[in-house]
Design an enzyme around this catalytic site. Structure first.
Site: not given
Length: 409
Positions: A224-225, A289
């Site tokens: 996670w940043l 995508d």
């Protein structure tokens, strides 16, 4: 100087200029930019192999603090990161403190908190390595191994815009269930002797769970940043409609790029070139995508396009979806540094670098051989597309010098 001598000098200058351009287009070392890019490439090669079991020994900071300090407006990690192996090793082995359903989205994932309070995204294995996803280029479940491979491709290309990812095995009974929230626990079930869960997401169904082999589940963990770098979501200008019979404007308007260039944040700054870099990245991995993308908040278009959520990749090694490159062949421009890096990865160097990088990962082999071969084949397609742009638009209009170096906040 006599006229004849002047003509000879002029011809010589023109020949030298032509030779310089040929060297440039062939990935040669004829310019300062090319030499600088070659040095960066050699640094990447030198740091590509990572040591399994590496640990931080020279600092009192946690691996999460070290990785958090790497993040800046234009990079998720630094060009030289000797601590990378130690951070990834910790990511693959740290104790799970908490497990919950994934954040909002369409695909199954779990949000884990590791020892020390570090949030990570866990994506479970859904397919064997040699499974071929048929149908539309964006079909199928997320591929956990694609996240791992995409991160290392980001390293190889020198973009440094993808969050850190590592493969990991977790024991659902001993590592996840004891620390899981009631919401996540309510989605666990058994299929035969295999423990499974289906989570909470738009497409999550009890009838389509992800299952471990017994209790051990393979997956990927994405770091996670840091919270000090909040994200802002943007609609991708070359996104698909995902509606049968309805085309997006870029699919029928060959002058669409001219309209994009008039819209912020694509009318100035690095964002449009980031979109084109991302198109090349996505074409190589087969990701059709990317309907939205993230940057850092309140950046005025100056921060990078962050290469998040790459799991709809490496689904069909035989499919080269050229429409992914639409921003490249419609705008006919690309960073000089990207062009130089692509040329340095020709002749099998790209797949060779990927093999070397992926050897470190706990779930290696990460990619089946056909996907590695597809990387080299698709790279040739990207280079051919850029060459066509150079022929039609000229090198000065196609190869853009863009070296925005922003200081860390």
């Amino acid at each position: 100087m006599k006229l004849k001598q002047r003509v000879v000098v002029l011809v010589a200058v023109l020949l030298l200029l032509g030779l310089a351009k040929l060297l440039l287009l062939d990935g040669g070392e004829g310019s300062a930019a090319s030499r600088r890019d070659l040095r960066a490439f050699r640094k990447m090669e030198a740091g590509l192999s990572l040591s399994r079991g590496a640990r931080l020994t020279h600092t009192l900071q946690s691996p999460w603090e070290v990785a958090g300090q790497w993040v800046g407006p234009r990079e998720v990690y630094l060009e030289e990161t000797p601590e990378l192996a130690a951070v990834l090793t910790t990511l693959a082995t740290a104790r799970v403190e908490r497990a919950d359903v994934g954040y909002k989205g369409t695909q199954l994932k779990a949000l884990l908190v590791l020892d020390g309070g570090q949030k990570v995204v866990f994506k479970p294995k859904r397919y064997s390595r040699d499974y071929v996803v048929e149908g539309e280029p964006y079909a199928g479940y997320d591929r956990h191994n694609a996240e791992v491979a995409a991160f290392h491709l980001d390293r190889i290309l020198g973009f440094r815009r993808a969050p850190l990812v590592v493969g990991r095995f977790v024991n659902l009974r001993t590592e996840i269930k004891p620390v899981a929230t009631d919401q996540l626990l309510s989605t666990f079930l058994m299929q035969g002797n295999n423990s499974c869960f289906y989570g909470k997401c738009y497409y999550c169904r009890e009838s389509e769970p992800a299952c471990a082999e017994g209790e051990n589940m393979e997956g990927s963990l994405t770091l996670w940043l840091p919270d000090v770098w909040p994200l802002q979501k943007h609609r991708h200008p070359w996104g698909r409609t995902y509606r049968e019979g309805k085309l997006a404007r870029w699919e029928y308007d060959e002058s669409y790029c001219d309209a994009v260039k008039k819209m912020p944040p694509y009318d100035a700054g690095p964002r449009l070139l980031d979109v084109i870099d991302t198109a090349i990245f996505d074409y190589l991995i087969g990701n059709a995508d990317r309907h939205h993308y993230e940057s850092f908040q309140d950046d005025g278009g100056a921060s990078m396009l962050i290469l998040l959520d790459n799991a709809k990749s490496f689904g069909n090694a035989a499919l080269d979806e050229r429409s992914i490159l639409a921003s490249l062949y419609q705008c006919c421009m690309v960073r000089m540094s990207t062009w130089n890096r692509l040329n340095l990865l020709r002749a099998g160097a790209l797949s060779s670098a990927m093999r070397q990088a992926l050897t470190f990962d706990p779930i290696n082999p990460v990619l089946a051989e056909p996907h590695l071969a597809a990387l080299d084949r698709r790279l040739s397609g990207v280079i051919a597309t850029i060459r066509q742009c150079v022929e039609s638009q000229g090198p000065d209009n196609t190869l853009i010098e863009d070296r925005m170096n922003l200081p860390h906040s």
